[in-house]
Scaffold this motif. Structure first.
Motif, short mmCIF file in Angstrom:
data_model
loop_
_atom_site.label_atom_id
_atom_site.label_comp_id
_atom_site.label_asym_id
_atom_site.label_seq_id
_atom_site.Cartn_x
_atom_site.Cartn_y
_atom_site.Cartn_z
N ALA A 1 0.84 -1.21 0.00
CA ALA A 1 0.00 0.00 0.00
C ALA A 1 0.87 1.25 0.00
O ALA A 1 0.58 2.23 -0.70
CB ALA A 1 -0.93 -0.01 1.21
N ALA A 2 1.95 1.23 0.77
CA ALA A 2 2.85 2.38 0.82
C ALA A 2 3.47 2.65 -0.54
O ALA A 2 3.60 3.80 -0.97
CB ALA A 2 3.94 2.14 1.86
N SER A 3 3.84 1.58 -1.25
CA SER A 3 4.46 1.76 -2.56
C SER A 3 3.49 2.34 -3.58
O SER A 3 3.91 2.97 -4.55
CB SER A 3 5.02 0.43 -3.07
OG SER A 3 3.97 -0.47 -3.41
N ARG A 4 2.19 2.13 -3.36
CA ARG A 4 1.17 2.67 -4.26
C ARG A 4 0.66 4.04 -3.83
O ARG A 4 -0.16 4.64 -4.50
CB ARG A 4 -0.03 1.71 -4.32
CG ARG A 4 0.24 0.38 -4.98
CD ARG A 4 -1.01 -0.47 -4.98
NE ARG A 4 -0.82 -1.77 -5.63
CZ ARG A 4 -1.71 -2.32 -6.45
NH1 ARG A 4 -2.85 -1.69 -6.70
NH2 ARG A 4 -1.48 -3.50 -7.00
N ASP B 1 6.56 8.98 6.56
CA ASP B 1 7.09 10.20 5.98
C ASP B 1 6.95 10.19 4.45
O ASP B 1 7.23 9.18 3.79
CB ASP B 1 8.58 10.34 6.35
CG ASP B 1 9.13 11.72 6.07
OD1 ASP B 1 8.35 12.68 6.06
OD2 ASP B 1 10.35 11.83 5.87
N GLY B 2 6.48 11.31 3.89
CA GLY B 2 6.37 11.45 2.45
C GLY B 2 5.14 10.81 1.84
O GLY B 2 4.97 10.85 0.62
N HIS B 3 4.29 10.23 2.66
CA HIS B 3 3.07 9.55 2.17
C HIS B 3 1.87 10.49 2.37
O HIS B 3 1.79 11.17 3.38
CB HIS B 3 2.86 8.25 2.94
CG HIS B 3 1.83 7.34 2.36
ND1 HIS B 3 0.49 7.61 2.47
CD2 HIS B 3 1.94 6.17 1.67
CE1 HIS B 3 -0.19 6.63 1.88
NE2 HIS B 3 0.67 5.76 1.38
N PRO B 4 0.91 10.51 1.42
CA PRO B 4 -0.25 11.41 1.57
C PRO B 4 -1.04 11.17 2.86
O PRO B 4 -1.44 12.11 3.53
CB PRO B 4 -1.10 11.10 0.33
CG PRO B 4 -0.14 10.54 -0.66
CD PRO B 4 0.89 9.80 0.13
N PHE B 5 -1.28 9.89 3.20
CA PHE B 5 -2.00 9.58 4.44
C PHE B 5 -1.71 8.14 4.83
O PHE B 5 -2.32 7.20 4.31
CB PHE B 5 -3.51 9.78 4.30
CG PHE B 5 -4.26 9.71 5.61
CD1 PHE B 5 -4.67 10.86 6.26
CD2 PHE B 5 -4.55 8.49 6.21
CE1 PHE B 5 -5.35 10.81 7.48
CE2 PHE B 5 -5.23 8.41 7.42
CZ PHE B 5 -5.63 9.58 8.05
N ALA B 6 -0.75 7.95 5.71
CA ALA B 6 -0.46 6.65 6.30
C ALA B 6 -0.20 6.90 7.78
O ALA B 6 0.89 7.30 8.17
CB ALA B 6 0.73 5.98 5.63
N LEU B 7 -1.23 6.70 8.59
CA LEU B 7 -1.22 7.10 9.99
C LEU B 7 -1.44 5.89 10.88
O LEU B 7 -2.32 5.06 10.61
CB LEU B 7 -2.35 8.12 10.24
CG LEU B 7 -2.56 8.61 11.67
CD1 LEU B 7 -1.37 9.43 12.15
CD2 LEU B 7 -3.85 9.43 11.75
N GLY B 8 -0.63 5.78 11.93
CA GLY B 8 -0.81 4.73 12.93
C GLY B 8 -1.03 5.32 14.30
O GLY B 8 -0.30 6.23 14.71
#
Length: 275
Positions: free
Chosen positions: A105-108, A212-219
């Motif tokens: 998902a991060a790579s996409r 970091d650098g991802h539009p929305f990847a929150l934990g």
């Protein structure tokens, strides 16, 4: 919500795998499904915990975001080079599924929301390590779940977290400190290099981060899905997640349309200057 009422992308929810008697089940708690539907305005679909790696791309092609929920089990210690504990419940198939999907998902650039167990999976997926038992490491019992309590009492606000001043959560909360309902045994030992701290508890334990650098990847380590009706930050978090899922779907739809037109020998429409 305006037009968003009719704009409900599919969002995958990673399941736990466990036995109920002799029955082998894949499941996710309804609290996550409800929060996605009412808070994020998306349509959740369940992704089984499986070792069928050939299926992962098909899942990712079908959904516009992924939720990694909490669960009763913990990430296996060998996944982060930790010490196994004999009394720790594990779910190897969920580990396999979640870690692979998190990285893909991060790579996409696909939106990701990771909660509790999902929060721990996120750190491991990108190279971080975990404390097998945070309480044995001296962290406060405010993080500890008491199974003897009823659910409403168990999920009460337990302690404050300090939000990073310029972080995503501080922007959503319009505050620097919020109260949360963390319930967990594992916790971050070494933070993955790609993760940026969003919140810490008063005992120093990391309670939230973003990729970091991802539009929305929150934990987040706590449980916003339970507090959706009563907590402004929980509502803002799910609303932001849903908004990014819609944006991701629109971007992919535009890209697929352009690719299809080009493959048929039709150039994408271009604007021409008026004379």
């Amino acid at each position: 919500m305006g037009d968003e009422t009719h704009d409900r992308p599919l969002v995958g929810v990673v399941c736990d795998r466990f036995f109920a008697g002799e029955h082998d089940l894949h499941s996710a708690k309804h609290s996550y499904v409800r929060a996605l539907m009412s808070g994020a305005n998306v349509s959740p679909v369940l992704i089984p915990a499986t070792r069928d790696v050939d299926a992962f791309d098909a899942y990712l092609d079908a959904v516009s975001g992924l939720l990694f929920p909490g669960g009763a089990s913990n990430v296996e210690a060998h996944r982060y080079r930790g010490q196994a504990s004999a009394d720790m419940l594990v779910d190897p198939d969920r580990d396999h599924t979640a870690l692979a999907l998190m990285q893909a998902a991060a790579s996409r650039g696909m939106p990701v929301l990771a909660i509790c167990r999902g929060f721990q999976e996120m750190n491991v997926a990108f190279g971080g390590t975990l404390h097998t038992d945070i309480h044995a490491c001296g962290h406060s019992e405010d993080h500890l779940e008491d199974p003897s309590e009823d659910l409403h009492t168990r999920y009460r606000y337990r302690h404050d977290v300090e939000l990073a001043p310029t972080g995503m959560l501080a922007t959503l909360a319009h505050a620097q400190r919020v109260r949360v309902n963390s319930l967990h045994r594992q916790g971050v030992a070494k933070l993955a290099p790609r993760l940026v701290v969003e919140a810490r508890a008063s005992d120093g334990l990391i309670e939230a981060y973003r990729l970091d650098g991802h539009p929305f990847a929150l934990g987040v380590q706590w449980h916003p899905e339970v507090m959706l009706e009563d907590d402004a930050l929980s509502r803002a978090m799910f609303a932001a997640f849903g908004s990014h899922c819609r944006r991701h779907r629109r971007a992919n739809t535009t890209r697929d349309t352009t690719r299809s037109r080009t493959s048929k020998g039709v150039e994408p429409c271009q604007q021409t200057a008026s004379t």
